[in-house]
Design an enzyme around this catalytic site. Structure first.
Site, PDB file in Angstrom:
ATOM      1  N   ASN A   1      29.790  22.886  29.663  1.00 22.08           N
ATOM      2  CA  ASN A   1      28.580  22.503  30.397  1.00 22.08           C
ATOM      3  C   ASN A   1      28.547  23.348  31.672  1.00 22.08           C
ATOM      4  O   ASN A   1      29.057  22.950  32.725  1.00 22.08           O
ATOM      5  CB  ASN A   1      28.600  21.007  30.734  1.00 22.08           C
ATOM      6  CG  ASN A   1      28.336  20.148  29.532  1.00 22.08           C
ATOM      7  OD1 ASN A   1      27.220  20.048  29.050  1.00 22.08           O
ATOM      8  ND2 ASN A   1      29.391  19.513  29.026  1.00 22.08           N
ATOM      9  N   GLU A   2      27.969  24.531  31.552  1.00 25.83           N
ATOM     10  CA  GLU A   2      27.960  25.472  32.669  1.00 25.83           C
ATOM     11  C   GLU A   2      27.118  24.938  33.837  1.00 25.83           C
ATOM     12  O   GLU A   2      26.292  24.025  33.650  1.00 25.83           O
ATOM     13  CB  GLU A   2      27.403  26.818  32.203  1.00 25.83           C
ATOM     14  CG  GLU A   2      28.237  27.510  31.126  1.00 25.83           C
ATOM     15  CD  GLU A   2      29.514  28.155  31.663  1.00 25.83           C
ATOM     16  OE1 GLU A   2      29.950  27.834  32.783  1.00 25.83           O
ATOM     17  OE2 GLU A   2      30.093  28.974  30.922  1.00 25.83           O
ATOM     18  N   PRO A   3      27.317  25.483  35.051  1.00 27.74           N
ATOM     19  CA  PRO A   3      26.523  25.054  36.198  1.00 27.74           C
ATOM     20  C   PRO A   3      25.033  25.070  35.887  1.00 27.74           C
ATOM     21  O   PRO A   3      24.520  26.021  35.292  1.00 27.74           O
ATOM     22  CB  PRO A   3      26.878  26.094  37.269  1.00 27.74           C
ATOM     23  CG  PRO A   3      28.274  26.497  36.936  1.00 27.74           C
ATOM     24  CD  PRO A   3      28.325  26.507  35.424  1.00 27.74           C
TER      25      PRO A   3
ATOM     26  N   THR B   1      32.754  32.861  32.664  1.00 27.31           N
ATOM     27  CA  THR B   1      33.437  32.211  31.551  1.00 27.31           C
ATOM     28  C   THR B   1      33.805  33.233  30.482  1.00 27.31           C
ATOM     29  O   THR B   1      34.902  33.203  29.920  1.00 27.31           O
ATOM     30  CB  THR B   1      32.545  31.118  30.941  1.00 27.31           C
ATOM     31  OG1 THR B   1      32.262  30.129  31.938  1.00 27.31           O
ATOM     32  CG2 THR B   1      33.225  30.456  29.760  1.00 27.31           C
TER      33      THR B   1
END
Length: 210
Positions: free
Chosen positions: A174-176, A193
Site C-alpha cells: 500500500n504505497e503512499p 520500492t
C-alpha cells in the site's frame, strides 16, 4: 537464570489507559534489543495462538508477509514444528501480496518465497495456503481481488497479521497515497520500492511495475 527468550514475555495488545505520559500512547509498542530476539518472541506468540485454537477445535487464520523482516520468524516456526511438535494442521494462511505479472515458479515470486521459507517445512494443508496469483488475466483481476477478500472473510477473518514496512512506509504494497480503506487490488509500485528490489531481479528494469 532464565534468559529473556525463555521467559516468553507477553506482547499481546494492551489498550491505552486514560492517563498516558508517552507521546505515542495510542499505539501499542514493544521495543526489542535486536531483530533475532523480536522474531523469536513473535514466533512464540503465533505458536501460542495456533495451540490455543487447536485446543478449541478451531482454525487459526494467519496473515503472512514476505521480505527480509519475517524470515527469522519463519525459521523459528519451522524449528518449533520440527523440535517441539508444533502442528499447522489447523492453520489457514493468506499472504499480503504478489508481484504482477509473476508466475509461481519464478524464484522471485512470493509463492516461491513462502514455500522456500515456511510451507515446504511444516504440515500445513496445501488447500489452506492462499497467495495472490500473479498470472490472473488483467480483465479478471478486479473480480479476483474481490474474491480474495471474501475468502478471508469466509475463513472468519484474520486472527493474526504479520507485517513489514517498506522504505516508502508502505505496508503490504500500500504505497503512499493509498486510501485507509484500501483492499486487495492492483497497484503501481513506487520507484523506491522497485529500486530496493532491483538487486534480487538483477536490475531495476527486471522488477515488475505492479
Amino acid at each position: 537464570m532464565k534468559s529473556a527468550l525463555e521467559i516468553k514475555p507477553d506482547i499481546s495488545y494492551k489498550s491505552a489507559g486514560k492517563f498516558e505520559e508517552t507521546r505515542f500512547e495510542k499505539i501499542h509498542n514493544e521495543i526489542f534489543r535486536n531483530s533475532t530476539e523480536a522474531s523469536i518472541i513473535v514466533a512464540q506468540e503465533i505458536a501460542q495462538l495456533i495451540r490455543s485454537k487447536q485446543e478449541k477445535g478451531k482454525s487459526c487464520v494467519l496473515g503472512l508477509a514476505t521480505g527480509s523482516s519475517p524470515i527469522k520468524v519463519y525459521e523459528e516456526l519451522v524449528r518449533m514444528h520440527k523440535e517441539e511438535g508444533l502442528s499447522f494442521s489447523n492453520v489457514i494462511t493468506f499472504n499480503l501480496d504478489e508481484y504482477y505479472p509473476m508466475t509461481k515458479e519464478n524464484n522471485q515470486s512470493y509463492h516461491y518465497f513462502m514455500h522456500q521459507h515456511l510451507f515446504n517445512h511444516i504440515d500445513i494443508k496445501p488447500e489452506n495456503v492462499n497467495i495472490p496469483d500473479g498470472t490472473v488475466n488483467i480483465e479478471e483481476l478486479n473480480q479476483y481481488c474481490i474474491d480474495y477478500e471474501m475468502n478471508i472473510k469466509n475463513a472468519g477473518g484474520l486472527d493474526f497479521q504479520l507485517l513489514g514496512i517498506g522504505r516508502t512506509g508502505h505496508v503490504g504494497f500500500n504505497e503512499p497515497g493509498s486510501h485507509v480503506n484500501s483492499g486487495t487490488r492492483i497497484i503501481t509500485l513506487d520507484h523506491i520500492t522497485r529500486v530496493d528490489a532491483s538487486s534480487d531481479f538483477n536490475g531495476i528494469d527486471n522488477v515488475p511495475k505492479r
